[in-house]
Every structure is written in structure tokens, then in C-alpha cells.
Motif scaffolding. Structure first.
Motif, PDB file in Angstrom:
ATOM      1  N   ASP A 127       0.824  -1.206   0.000  1.00 37.14           N
ATOM      2  CA  ASP A 127       0.000   0.000   0.000  1.00 37.14           C
ATOM      3  C   ASP A 127       0.859   1.257   0.000  1.00 37.14           C
ATOM      4  O   ASP A 127       0.549   2.222  -0.699  1.00 37.14           O
ATOM      5  CB  ASP A 127      -0.944   0.012   1.203  1.00 37.14           C
ATOM      6  N   ARG A 128       1.938   1.242   0.768  1.00 36.40           N
ATOM      7  CA  ARG A 128       2.856   2.394   0.790  1.00 36.40           C
ATOM      8  C   ARG A 128       3.501   2.595  -0.570  1.00 36.40           C
ATOM      9  O   ARG A 128       3.630   3.722  -1.052  1.00 36.40           O
ATOM     10  CB  ARG A 128       3.934   2.191   1.843  1.00 36.40           C
ATOM     11  N   ALA A 129       3.919   1.500  -1.210  1.00 32.62           N
ATOM     12  CA  ALA A 129       4.549   1.591  -2.524  1.00 32.62           C
ATOM     13  C   ALA A 129       3.554   2.100  -3.569  1.00 32.62           C
ATOM     14  O   ALA A 129       3.907   2.926  -4.430  1.00 32.62           O
ATOM     15  CB  ALA A 129       5.098   0.235  -2.943  1.00 32.62           C
ATOM     16  N   MET A 130       2.320   1.636  -3.508  1.00 28.05           N
ATOM     17  CA  MET A 130       1.296   2.087  -4.467  1.00 28.05           C
ATOM     18  C   MET A 130       0.974   3.565  -4.244  1.00 28.05           C
ATOM     19  O   MET A 130       0.702   4.290  -5.192  1.00 28.05           O
ATOM     20  CB  MET A 130       0.021   1.256  -4.321  1.00 28.05           C
ATOM     21  N   LYS A 131       1.024   4.020  -3.004  1.00 27.38           N
ATOM     22  CA  LYS A 131       0.739   5.414  -2.695  1.00 27.38           C
ATOM     23  C   LYS A 131       1.807   6.323  -3.298  1.00 27.38           C
ATOM     24  O   LYS A 131       1.509   7.410  -3.781  1.00 27.38           O
ATOM     25  CB  LYS A 131       0.682   5.604  -1.171  1.00 27.38           C
ATOM     26  N   VAL A 132       3.060   5.881  -3.297  1.00 24.63           N
ATOM     27  CA  VAL A 132       4.169   6.668  -3.864  1.00 24.63           C
ATOM     28  C   VAL A 132       4.008   6.807  -5.372  1.00 24.63           C
ATOM     29  O   VAL A 132       4.229   7.864  -5.937  1.00 24.63           O
ATOM     30  CB  VAL A 132       5.518   6.009  -3.508  1.00 24.63           C
ATOM     31  N   TYR A 133       3.581   5.746  -6.048  1.00 21.91           N
ATOM     32  CA  TYR A 133       3.469   5.761  -7.502  1.00 21.91           C
ATOM     33  C   TYR A 133       2.218   6.428  -8.022  1.00 21.91           C
ATOM     34  O   TYR A 133       2.105   6.695  -9.197  1.00 21.91           O
ATOM     35  CB  TYR A 133       3.586   4.328  -8.058  1.00 21.91           C
ATOM     36  N   LYS A 134       1.239   6.699  -7.181  1.00 23.49           N
ATOM     37  CA  LYS A 134       0.002   7.349  -7.649  1.00 23.49           C
ATOM     38  C   LYS A 134       0.224   8.763  -7.836  1.00 23.49           C
ATOM     39  O   LYS A 134       0.511   9.646  -8.091  1.00 23.49           O
ATOM     40  CB  LYS A 134      -1.127   7.151  -6.641  1.00 23.49           C
TER      41      LYS A 134
END
Length: 160
Positions: free
Chosen positions: A153-160
Motif C-alpha cells: 500500500d505504501r509503494a502504491m501510494k508513492v506511484y500514484k
């Protein structure tokens, strides 16, 4: 559980959860039961003053009872206020109670309350689950999966 029941639980203003239950047990089957309450108990639950910590269910004489559920006394209740921890009867069909009773006679199975909510008609309902206890390595695996989900979830938040 169908979509309308799931939607009902999500829009309920009061949701008292047993967060430890999913960590301690594997849920095999879930049921929704009504709770037999007194007047001050339902008022206290509507204020969110209940706890499912160390709560379990048992079948006694063909009736399902929840033990250890803590409902705080109602602030405005007078002489007729309820006891904080008393056994409360759950309402299920006889067929469901018989199925739960036969399942709990097997070793390792128990009935655990998972959620208390208020339905659209203002009645208190409880979700209960037939559970099998987790071993220590299962609990470690659950923690690892939870941490992995957080990282994703943290990684997806960075890429959004």
C-alpha cells in the motif's frame, strides 16, 4: 453474507469489533444473531459503550448464550440499570444452533463473536463465527502478510 447484509454493516453507525478474533482464530462459518437485551443495555450499545474482549459463545439447553460481553451501565439509568457483565441470549434458528453445537463438540472449535452492530430497524445484532484456533506459526504468518500488505500500500501510494 450477501451484498445487502454487507452494505447494512458498513452503514451502521455503531460497529463494535472483536479485533483480536481474526488474529487468534480461522473463521470457518459466520452467522448473524439477534441479542436479547434490556432497555438500558440497548441504549448503552447505541452509544458505543460495549466491548467484545474475551467474549465467547456457548450452547446451553439448546439455546445460544454469549458470555463475557461487557456493556457499560447507562449513564442516565436509575435503579433499573443492568449488570455490566452478564450472560446474554442470542437468537438463531434451532437448525443453526444444532449445527453450531455439533461443530463445537469437535476438539479445537469454538464460537466467537466478531461484531456488534445496529441494523436499519434499530435492533442490536451480533455476527458470530465458528472458529478453529491458530497455532503460533499461523499467527506469525498472519503478521507477515499484514506487514506485506502495508508495504504494498505504501509503494502504491508513492506511484500514484
Amino acid at each position: 453474507m450477501n451484498k445487502t447484509e454487507e452494505l447494512l454493516r458498513k452503514k451502521s453507525p455503531i460497529q463494535i469489533k472483536n479485533k483480536k478474533a481474526s488474529f487468534e482464530y480461522f473463521f470457518i462459518e459466520t452467522y448473524t444473531a439477534g441479542i436479547v437485551l434490556t432497555g438500558t443495555e440497548i441504549k448503552s450499545i447505541r452509544l458505543g459503550k460495549a466491548s467484545l474482549v474475551d467474549t465467547y459463545c456457548t450452547v446451553i439447553n439448546g439455546e445460544l448464550w454469549v458470555k463475557g460481553m461487557s456493556v457499560s451501565p447507562y449513564f442516565y439509568g436509575a435503579y433499573n440499570n443492568h449488570e455490566m457483565k452478564r450472560d446474554r441470549k442470542l437468537l438463531l434458528t434451532k437448525k443453526e444452533i444444532r449445527a453450531l453445537e455439533s461443530a463445537t463438540k469437535q476438539t479445537g472449535y469454538t464460537i466467537v463473536p466478531t461484531l456488534v452492530f445496529i441494523d436499519d430497524k434499530g435492533r442490536a445484532k451480533m455476527d458470530i463465527a465458528l472458529c478453529k484456533g491458530k497455532k503460533e506459526y499461523d499467527k506469525r504468518q498472519t503478521l507477515k502478510e499484514k506487514e506485506d500488505r502495508r508495504e504494498m500500500d505504501r509503494a502504491m501510494k508513492v506511484y500514484k
